[in-house]
Motif scaffolding. Structure first.
Motif, PDB file in Angstrom:
ATOM      1  N   ALA A  58      -1.245  26.860 -24.422  1.00 44.56           N
ATOM      2  CA  ALA A  58      -1.039  28.054 -23.607  1.00 44.56           C
ATOM      3  C   ALA A  58      -2.015  28.059 -22.432  1.00 44.56           C
ATOM      4  CB  ALA A  58      -1.207  29.308 -24.459  1.00 44.56           C
ATOM      5  N   TRP A  59      -3.283  27.704 -22.711  1.00 41.30           N
ATOM      6  CA  TRP A  59      -4.252  27.646 -21.630  1.00 41.30           C
ATOM      7  C   TRP A  59      -3.875  26.575 -20.608  1.00 41.30           C
ATOM      8  CZ3 TRP A  59      -7.409  29.926 -18.631  1.00 41.30           C
ATOM      9  CH2 TRP A  59      -8.178  29.166 -17.736  1.00 41.30           C
ATOM     10  N   LYS A  60      -3.386  25.437 -21.054  1.00 44.53           N
ATOM     11  CA  LYS A  60      -2.988  24.399 -20.102  1.00 44.53           C
ATOM     12  C   LYS A  60      -1.917  24.909 -19.147  1.00 44.53           C
ATOM     13  CE  LYS A  60      -4.159  20.519 -23.156  1.00 44.53           C
ATOM     14  NZ  LYS A  60      -3.630  19.402 -23.983  1.00 44.53           N
ATOM     15  N   PHE A  61      -0.989  25.699 -19.676  1.00 47.08           N
ATOM     16  CA  PHE A  61       0.045  26.273 -18.815  1.00 47.08           C
ATOM     17  C   PHE A  61      -0.564  27.274 -17.833  1.00 47.08           C
ATOM     18  CE2 PHE A  61       2.803  29.944 -18.029  1.00 47.08           C
ATOM     19  CZ  PHE A  61       3.818  29.325 -17.309  1.00 47.08           C
ATOM     20  N   ILE A  62      -1.404  28.169 -18.334  1.00 43.63           N
ATOM     21  CA  ILE A  62      -2.014  29.179 -17.471  1.00 43.63           C
ATOM     22  C   ILE A  62      -2.864  28.522 -16.387  1.00 43.63           C
ATOM     23  CG2 ILE A  62      -3.765  31.022 -17.421  1.00 43.63           C
ATOM     24  CD1 ILE A  62      -2.748  31.902 -20.161  1.00 43.63           C
ATOM     25  N   SER A  63      -3.658  27.531 -16.775  1.00 48.03           N
ATOM     26  CA  SER A  63      -4.552  26.900 -15.812  1.00 48.03           C
ATOM     27  C   SER A  63      -3.767  26.152 -14.736  1.00 48.03           C
ATOM     28  CB  SER A  63      -5.520  25.945 -16.526  1.00 48.03           C
ATOM     29  OG  SER A  63      -4.825  24.866 -17.110  1.00 48.03           O
ATOM     30  N   TRP A  64      -2.568  25.698 -15.072  1.00 47.08           N
ATOM     31  CA  TRP A  64      -1.704  25.071 -14.073  1.00 47.08           C
ATOM     32  C   TRP A  64      -1.053  26.130 -13.182  1.00 47.08           C
ATOM     33  CZ3 TRP A  64       3.843  25.308 -13.942  1.00 47.08           C
ATOM     34  CH2 TRP A  64       4.424  24.513 -12.956  1.00 47.08           C
ATOM     35  N   ALA A  65      -0.496  27.180 -13.796  1.00 53.14           N
ATOM     36  CA  ALA A  65       0.246  28.191 -13.044  1.00 53.14           C
ATOM     37  C   ALA A  65      -0.656  28.969 -12.089  1.00 53.14           C
ATOM     38  CB  ALA A  65       0.941  29.146 -14.005  1.00 53.14           C
ATOM     39  N   SER A  66      -1.936  29.103 -12.401  1.00 46.37           N
ATOM     40  CA  SER A  66      -2.866  29.852 -11.557  1.00 46.37           C
ATOM     41  C   SER A  66      -3.788  28.945 -10.742  1.00 46.37           C
ATOM     42  CB  SER A  66      -3.715  30.801 -12.424  1.00 46.37           C
ATOM     43  OG  SER A  66      -2.920  31.842 -12.932  1.00 46.37           O
ATOM     44  N   SER A  67      -3.442  27.682 -10.633  1.00 44.55           N
ATOM     45  CA  SER A  67      -4.327  26.711  -9.990  1.00 44.55           C
ATOM     46  C   SER A  67      -4.090  26.571  -8.493  1.00 44.55           C
ATOM     47  CB  SER A  67      -4.130  25.334 -10.636  1.00 44.55           C
ATOM     48  OG  SER A  67      -2.823  24.823 -10.334  1.00 44.55           O
ATOM     49  N   LYS A  68      -5.063  25.974  -7.825  1.00 42.19           N
ATOM     50  CA  LYS A  68      -4.902  25.607  -6.421  1.00 42.19           C
ATOM     51  C   LYS A  68      -3.782  24.596  -6.264  1.00 42.19           C
ATOM     52  CE  LYS A  68      -9.396  24.809  -6.370  1.00 42.19           C
ATOM     53  NZ  LYS A  68     -10.767  24.406  -5.974  1.00 42.19           N
ATOM     54  N   GLN A  69      -3.684  23.697  -7.238  1.00 37.70           N
ATOM     55  CA  GLN A  69      -2.666  22.650  -7.161  1.00 37.70           C
ATOM     56  C   GLN A  69      -1.258  23.244  -7.218  1.00 37.70           C
ATOM     57  OE1 GLN A  69      -5.362  22.602  -9.214  1.00 37.70           O
ATOM     58  NE2 GLN A  69      -6.525  21.107  -7.992  1.00 37.70           N
ATOM     59  N   TYR A  70      -1.084  24.313  -8.023  1.00 36.49           N
ATOM     60  CA  TYR A  70       0.237  24.935  -8.079  1.00 36.49           C
ATOM     61  C   TYR A  70       0.574  25.596  -6.741  1.00 36.49           C
ATOM     62  CZ  TYR A  70       4.178  27.875  -9.184  1.00 36.49           C
ATOM     63  OH  TYR A  70       5.423  28.454  -9.158  1.00 36.49           O
ATOM     64  N   GLU A  71      -0.386  26.229  -6.104  1.00 31.89           N
ATOM     65  CA  GLU A  71      -0.126  26.824  -4.797  1.00 31.89           C
ATOM     66  C   GLU A  71       0.326  25.753  -3.800  1.00 31.89           C
ATOM     67  OE1 GLU A  71      -3.304  29.200  -3.307  1.00 31.89           O
ATOM     68  OE2 GLU A  71      -3.248  30.625  -4.974  1.00 31.89           O
ATOM     69  N   GLU A  72      -0.313  24.583  -3.853  1.00 31.36           N
ATOM     70  CA  GLU A  72       0.079  23.495  -2.949  1.00 31.36           C
ATOM     71  C   GLU A  72       1.484  22.998  -3.278  1.00 31.36           C
ATOM     72  OE1 GLU A  72      -3.105  20.795  -3.585  1.00 31.36           O
ATOM     73  OE2 GLU A  72      -4.554  21.977  -2.410  1.00 31.36           O
ATOM     74  N   LEU A  73       1.827  22.994  -4.562  1.00 31.36           N
ATOM     75  CA  LEU A  73       3.171  22.584  -4.977  1.00 31.36           C
ATOM     76  C   LEU A  73       4.220  23.539  -4.417  1.00 31.36           C
ATOM     77  CD1 LEU A  73       5.057  20.800  -6.787  1.00 31.36           C
ATOM     78  CD2 LEU A  73       4.601  22.459  -8.630  1.00 31.36           C
ATOM     79  N   VAL A  74       3.965  24.834  -4.534  1.00 29.89           N
ATOM     80  CA  VAL A  74       4.892  25.829  -3.995  1.00 29.89           C
ATOM     81  C   VAL A  74       4.997  25.676  -2.481  1.00 29.89           C
ATOM     82  CG1 VAL A  74       5.304  28.294  -3.644  1.00 29.89           C
ATOM     83  CG2 VAL A  74       4.526  27.465  -5.868  1.00 29.89           C
ATOM     84  N   GLY A  75       3.873  25.476  -1.824  1.00 31.65           N
ATOM     85  CA  GLY A  75       3.892  25.321  -0.379  1.00 31.65           C
ATOM     86  C   GLY A  75       4.753  24.159   0.070  1.00 31.65           C
ATOM     87  N   SER A  76       4.659  23.042  -0.646  1.00 27.66           N
ATOM     88  CA  SER A  76       5.390  21.837  -0.244  1.00 27.66           C
ATOM     89  C   SER A  76       6.858  21.869  -0.658  1.00 27.66           C
ATOM     90  CB  SER A  76       4.714  20.592  -0.831  1.00 27.66           C
ATOM     91  OG  SER A  76       4.754  20.625  -2.254  1.00 27.66           O
ATOM     92  N   GLN A  77       7.178  22.520  -1.785  1.00 29.19           N
ATOM     93  CA  GLN A  77       8.544  22.460  -2.302  1.00 29.19           C
ATOM     94  C   GLN A  77       9.351  23.730  -2.061  1.00 29.19           C
ATOM     95  OE1 GLN A  77       9.278  20.813  -6.137  1.00 29.19           O
ATOM     96  NE2 GLN A  77       7.736  19.211  -5.954  1.00 29.19           N
ATOM     97  N   VAL A  78       8.691  24.871  -1.924  1.00 27.46           N
ATOM     98  CA  VAL A  78       9.396  26.135  -1.713  1.00 27.46           C
ATOM     99  C   VAL A  78       9.135  26.678  -0.314  1.00 27.46           C
ATOM    100  CG1 VAL A  78       9.782  28.483  -2.582  1.00 27.46           C
ATOM    101  CG2 VAL A  78       9.176  26.650  -4.182  1.00 27.46           C
ATOM    102  N   GLY A  79       7.897  26.570   0.121  1.00 28.84           N
ATOM    103  CA  GLY A  79       7.507  27.087   1.431  1.00 28.84           C
ATOM    104  C   GLY A  79       6.206  27.847   1.324  1.00 28.84           C
ATOM    105  N   TRP A  80       5.351  27.728   2.327  1.00 24.42           N
ATOM    106  CA  TRP A  80       4.036  28.342   2.252  1.00 24.42           C
ATOM    107  C   TRP A  80       4.093  29.858   2.261  1.00 24.42           C
ATOM    108  CZ3 TRP A  80      -0.204  26.075   0.671  1.00 24.42           C
ATOM    109  CH2 TRP A  80      -0.245  24.679   0.690  1.00 24.42           C
ATOM    110  N   SER A  81       5.170  30.433   2.778  1.00 22.08           N
ATOM    111  CA  SER A  81       5.297  31.887   2.733  1.00 22.08           C
ATOM    112  C   SER A  81       5.558  32.399   1.324  1.00 22.08           C
ATOM    113  CB  SER A  81       6.430  32.348   3.659  1.00 22.08           C
ATOM    114  OG  SER A  81       7.674  31.818   3.233  1.00 22.08           O
ATOM    115  N   SER A  82       5.931  31.495   0.404  1.00 23.02           N
ATOM    116  CA  SER A  82       6.217  31.876  -0.983  1.00 23.02           C
ATOM    117  C   SER A  82       5.047  31.615  -1.928  1.00 23.02           C
ATOM    118  CB  SER A  82       7.452  31.114  -1.486  1.00 23.02           C
ATOM    119  OG  SER A  82       8.598  31.448  -0.736  1.00 23.02           O
ATOM    120  N   VAL A  83       3.934  31.156  -1.407  1.00 20.84           N
ATOM    121  CA  VAL A  83       2.775  30.874  -2.253  1.00 20.84           C
ATOM    122  C   VAL A  83       2.303  32.159  -2.943  1.00 20.84           C
ATOM    123  CG1 VAL A  83       0.308  30.303  -2.160  1.00 20.84           C
ATOM    124  CG2 VAL A  83       1.977  28.837  -1.017  1.00 20.84           C
TER     125      VAL A  83
END
Length: 455
Positions: A331-356
């Motif tokens: 559960a922590w591994k999921f949370i630490s990924w979902a709230s990470s800097k790396q996840y924000e970069e993933l959203v920016g590259s695949q969805v759009g930076w306005s959706s971060v």
């Protein structure tokens, strides 16, 4: 609180569940079904950022970790009821849930959710120090332990039409007082056809009119309760704040103010029907969207004040782990990924930076790719969140954490009932004094019931 932040009531089920837990009895059952040791079950709200997360999880998180995630995604009212039922039962069928900074201290006190400090200490890659301090503070319970990690967050600020103020020779202060805002509202009211001076929520609801209004109460020196739970709803300070707010919206506010909430004020601003709007920082993304008629015309400054240095609210959708979960590490591994800097970069590259999912990390506000799409409001948003003080939002000590709310289950019903009286005052159907006299009686009952439950 924005359209992701129009709060429903923490229902009677939660208060009843608290009593059940206190008595040591089991609560409700039900759940998502099975799952092996490499599967976790996540219960979350169906906001757009969460739907992005659901779509990105398997190809990224599961591929990296081998951990499968079963999502149960529900509308906000439904998910709040479901989470309170599931977590109060402590059946352990859901490992992670999306909770706000309103519920997390309450759930922590009831021992429904697990502390995260050991994980944040061991997981140096997560970088807890990068989480904006008010977010960490608002997700920390009275025992000093951290019980949630933010997915995205917001505060509040004043939005205004730069071109309208310029045309009238008005300069907006960087940190305006409410007196200055009222003066500006009067000066620009109806200077353009159909444009009122300001939009302020008047719609009933503890997360509607009382989201902005409680911040006004705080900075005017008022409070719902003093530290010893003495109710102060009809105090001179609380009354002065509400009269100011009601008078301002009645004199220079939007048409249909008693029914206007976040969405109505957003529409008024986009359509050019208001010169100013005090509300959630998250609104700026819509105002600056490529298809917005007011893109590039808006200015953003700190929440107006009176007696305090700052007054913006604080809200975050966050992640917590059920205490009864047998899969806390995953559960922590999921949370630490979902709230990470790396996840924000993933959203920016695949969805759009306005959706971060922004509003939680300091590093977001130095990310040049994010700033390219959020340059107009990123700095005032970060300042608003960083200056929020959820434990000391006013001029006196408080009995519970919270800026635009009092962090007890009873506040949802109290705030909503009193808000109905305030909306009636905005509509001219009763005086502010009468509204708050009724509110004081309700607050006295809440204080008595809450204190008796603590004994």
């Amino acid at each position: 609180m924005s359209r992701v932040h129009i709060r429903s009531t923490l229902t009677a089920a939660l208060i009843a569940a608290l009593a059940v837990v206190t008595a040591g009895c089991a609560g409700w059952g039900g759940g998502p079904g099975g799952g092996g040791p490499d599967t976790i079950n996540v219960l979350m709200v169906n906001n757009p950022q969460m739907i992005d997360l659901q779509r990105l999880t398997e190809a990224n998180f599961t591929k990296q970790t081998g951990i499968h995630v079963n999502f149960t995604v529900l509308p906000e009212n439904d998910v709040r009821d479901k989470i309170s039922q599931e977590f109060s039962s402590q059946a352990g069928q859901y490992d992670v849930a999306s909770l706000s900074n309103f519920e997390i201290p309450i759930y922590a006190k009831s021992k429904w959710i697990a502390p995260l400090d050991d994980y944040t200490t061991a997981d140096t890659q997560f970088d807890q120090a990068d989480i904006l301090p008010p977010m960490t503070q608002s997700l920390t319970a009275d025992d000093g332990k951290l019980y949630g990690e933010p997915f995205y967050g917001e505060s509040s600020f004043l939005m205004y039409r730069k071109d309208v103020l310029d045309a009238n020779g008005i300069t907006m202060p960087a940190s305006p007082t409410w007196s200055e805002v009222a003066d500006i509202a009067a000066r620009v009211d109806n200077k353009q056809p159909g444009m009122r001076g300001i939009c302020l929520r008047g719609q009933p609801g503890w997360g509607q009119v009382f989201a902005p209004l409680t911040t006004v109460v705080n900075t005017f020196g008022g409070t719902w309760f003093e530290k010893d739970w003495t109710p102060k709803v009809d105090s001179p300070e609380f009354t002065a704040a509400v009269k100011f707010y009601v008078d301002l919206v009645r004199a220079h506010g939007e048409n249909g103010a008693p029914q206007a909430g976040f969405t109505e004020c957003l529409n008024n601003t986009i359509q050019g029907n208001t010169a100013m709007w005090y509300d959630a920082t998250s609104a700026a993304g819509s105002l600056e969207a490529d298809d917005s008629p007011v893109k590039g015309k808006m200015g953003y400054v700190a929440a107006p004040v009176d007696q305090t240095k700052s007054s913006g609210w604080l809200y975050a959708w966050s992640w917590s782990i059920q205490q009864a979960s047998e899969r806390k590490d995953n559960a922590w591994k999921f949370i630490s990924w979902a709230s990470s800097k790396q996840y924000e970069e993933l959203v920016g590259s695949q969805v759009g930076w306005s959706s971060v999912p922004a509003g939680k990390r300091a590093s977001t506000y130095s990310n040049q790719q994010y700033l390219q799409v959020a340059s107009a409001f990123a700095e005032p948003t970060e300042k608003a969140i960083s200056s929020a003080d959820p434990r000391n939002p006013g001029v006196q000590p408080r009995p519970a954490i919270g800026i635009q709310f009092i962090d007890i289950p009873e506040f949802t019903d109290l705030g909503t009932q009193v808000s109905q009286y305030v909306s009636s005052a905005i509509a001219g159907q009763m005086s502010v004094d009468e509204a708050l006299e009724r509110g004081q009686r309700l607050a006295e009952d809440v204080a008595e019931r809450y204190q008796s439950r603590q004994e």
